[in-house]
Design a protein around this motif. Structure first.
Motif, PDB file in Angstrom:
ATOM      1  N   UNK A 221       0.829  -1.208   0.000  1.00  0.00           N
ATOM      2  CA  UNK A 221       0.000   0.000   0.000  1.00  0.00           C
ATOM      3  C   UNK A 221       0.866   1.260   0.000  1.00  0.00           C
ATOM      4  N   UNK A 222       1.936   1.234   0.806  1.00  0.00           N
ATOM      5  CA  UNK A 222       2.814   2.404   0.886  1.00  0.00           C
ATOM      6  C   UNK A 222       3.538   2.636  -0.433  1.00  0.00           C
ATOM      7  N   UNK A 223       4.000   1.570  -1.072  1.00  0.00           N
ATOM      8  CA  UNK A 223       4.697   1.700  -2.348  1.00  0.00           C
ATOM      9  C   UNK A 223       3.723   2.143  -3.442  1.00  0.00           C
ATOM     10  N   UNK A 224       2.530   1.590  -3.444  1.00  0.00           N
ATOM     11  CA  UNK A 224       1.525   1.989  -4.431  1.00  0.00           C
ATOM     12  C   UNK A 224       1.177   3.454  -4.290  1.00  0.00           C
ATOM     13  N   UNK A 225       1.088   3.927  -3.056  1.00  0.00           N
ATOM     14  CA  UNK A 225       0.760   5.333  -2.804  1.00  0.00           C
ATOM     15  C   UNK A 225       1.819   6.265  -3.371  1.00  0.00           C
ATOM     16  N   UNK A 226       3.060   5.785  -3.448  1.00  0.00           N
ATOM     17  CA  UNK A 226       4.158   6.617  -3.957  1.00  0.00           C
ATOM     18  C   UNK A 226       4.094   6.802  -5.466  1.00  0.00           C
ATOM     19  N   UNK A 227       3.208   6.095  -6.141  1.00  0.00           N
ATOM     20  CA  UNK A 227       2.913   6.284  -7.566  1.00  0.00           C
ATOM     21  C   UNK A 227       4.157   6.212  -8.454  1.00  0.00           C
TER      22      UNK A 227
ATOM     23  N   UNK B  90      18.865   1.445   4.062  1.00  0.00           N
ATOM     24  CA  UNK B  90      18.058   1.470   5.285  1.00  0.00           C
ATOM     25  C   UNK B  90      17.336   0.134   5.402  1.00  0.00           C
ATOM     26  N   UNK B  91      16.934  -0.213   6.629  1.00  0.00           N
ATOM     27  CA  UNK B  91      16.225  -1.476   6.815  1.00  0.00           C
ATOM     28  C   UNK B  91      15.486  -1.471   8.143  1.00  0.00           C
ATOM     29  N   UNK B  92      14.555  -2.401   8.286  1.00  0.00           N
ATOM     30  CA  UNK B  92      13.929  -2.681   9.588  1.00  0.00           C
ATOM     31  C   UNK B  92      13.493  -4.133   9.600  1.00  0.00           C
ATOM     32  N   UNK B  93      13.272  -4.657  10.800  1.00  0.00           N
ATOM     33  CA  UNK B  93      12.806  -6.030  10.968  1.00  0.00           C
ATOM     34  C   UNK B  93      11.555  -6.036  11.826  1.00  0.00           C
ATOM     35  N   UNK B  94      10.676  -6.993  11.557  1.00  0.00           N
ATOM     36  CA  UNK B  94       9.444  -7.100  12.327  1.00  0.00           C
ATOM     37  C   UNK B  94       8.363  -6.189  11.781  1.00  0.00           C
ATOM     38  N   UNK B  95       7.208  -6.223  12.434  1.00  0.00           N
ATOM     39  CA  UNK B  95       6.065  -5.432  11.988  1.00  0.00           C
ATOM     40  C   UNK B  95       6.158  -4.003  12.501  1.00  0.00           C
ATOM     41  N   UNK B  96       5.656  -3.061  11.700  1.00  0.00           N
ATOM     42  CA  UNK B  96       5.590  -1.655  12.071  1.00  0.00           C
ATOM     43  C   UNK B  96       4.192  -1.132  11.757  1.00  0.00           C
ATOM     44  N   UNK B  97       3.754  -0.058  12.418  1.00  0.00           N
ATOM     45  CA  UNK B  97       2.472   0.549  12.046  1.00  0.00           C
ATOM     46  C   UNK B  97       2.549   1.180  10.656  1.00  0.00           C
ATOM     47  N   UNK B  98       1.406   1.349  10.038  1.00  0.00           N
ATOM     48  CA  UNK B  98       1.352   1.838   8.651  1.00  0.00           C
ATOM     49  C   UNK B  98       2.051   3.179   8.489  1.00  0.00           C
TER      50      UNK B  98
END
Length: 308
Positions: free
Chosen positions: A57-63, A106-114
């Protein structure tokens, strides 16, 4: 919108399932053009099932300002091991890595809020020198330039196209309304503003356009400046004539002189016609940019009268 807002990737190219065979092309090489958000996941991973759709969803929003690569680590164990040997900590999943210009930044692991996921994607886009809004800011600037240069129809088309991408852009609603004002279609300008979502109805850009419509409607019935100036000079206490002169001056494009007449009216009788002078001053102020010298000087003079 591609001609107006710049190139965007087709929807089918934004999110790909990537394997060891396509990793160089779809991640390393692709990230030379736009950031690639890589989602390392596995079918048995519970958090992955939640995180994946949020990333998409976040990537799609970036168009098209970023793309996404999904790598199933169970099916691409050799690739995961090779990347781990190069320093990527892929011992636990989900792991999300942003690649820019061929390398992880950059990176992260685990779940994050939207909200944090979206911020992560936007940060990667900015690291790649892109625009997280898909070029909308540049399009708005271009539309404003068109309007200022008199290319009103082109400006209107651009503002409308921006609204097609972002239906909550107060700047685009205000700009489209101002374009219709310039075209002389006040009813359509008002219809544009009335169609804006409720949550942005009080935005400064929309209030400014409303004020400009009100002033344009007044201009349609404004009297001749010469005759009204003579009437005021002959009878300085004729406050209606002074108010009419202010409207005529503004209709003629002299906002500063209009403000001066309204300030003088206010000085003579601030309560005249239910405070009409003050209300008209605020309408003019709202229609102009906040940093316009006419606004700054007018507000300062009005405040000195009110608090004298």
């Amino acid at each position: 919108m591609t001609e107006i807002l710049g190139s965007t990737a087709p929807a089918g190219d934004l999110i790909k399932d990537v394997t060891e065979a396509t990793f160089m092309q779809d991640v390393v090489e692709a990230s030379m053009q736009a950031p690639v958000i890589v989602d390392f996941w596995a079918p048995w991973c519970g958090p992955c099932k939640t995180l994946g759709p949020m990333l998409e969803a976040a990537v799609t929003k970036a168009k098209g300002a970023a793309t996404m690569a999904k790598i199933n680590v169970d099916e691409n164990q050799r690739l995961a091991q090779a990347l781990a040997q190069q320093g990527l900590p892929l011992q636990s999943i989900p792991t999300v890595v942003a690649f820019v210009e061929g390398r992880p930044v950059d990176m992260f692991q685990g779940a994050l809020p939207a909200s944090e996921i979206e911020a992560f994607v936007n940060k990667a886009i900015e690291a790649g020198g892109g625009s997280a809004d898909g070029g909308l800011a540049e399009a708005l600037e271009a539309a404003e330039q068109m309007l200022a240069e008199g290319a009103v129809a082109d400006a209107a088309q651009t503002f409308a196209a921006i609204l097609g991408e972002d239906d909550k852009s107060a700047a685009a609603y205000g700009g489209l309304a101002r374009a219709h004002i310039a075209l002389g279609d006040l009813d359509q300008a008002e219809a544009v503003l009335n169609g804006a979502p409720a949550e942005i109805a009080d935005a400064a850009e929309i209030e400014a356009a409303h004020a400009q419509i009100a002033l344009a409607r007044q201009a349609e019935n404004a009297g001749p400046v010469g005759e009204l100036s003579a009437a005021v000079e002959a009878s300085p206490d004729d406050l209606q004539a002074r108010f009419d002169l202010a409207q005529a001056l503004h209709a003629a494009g002299d906002a500063e002189a209009a403000v001066d007449q309204l300030l003088e009216l206010f000085r003579r009788d601030r309560e005249w016609n239910d405070g009409a002078a003050k209300a008209q001053l605020f309408t003019i102020f709202d229609a102009l940019k906040p940093n316009d010298p006419v606004v700054l000087n007018g507000r300062r003079k009005l405040s000195s009268m009110i608090f004298a």
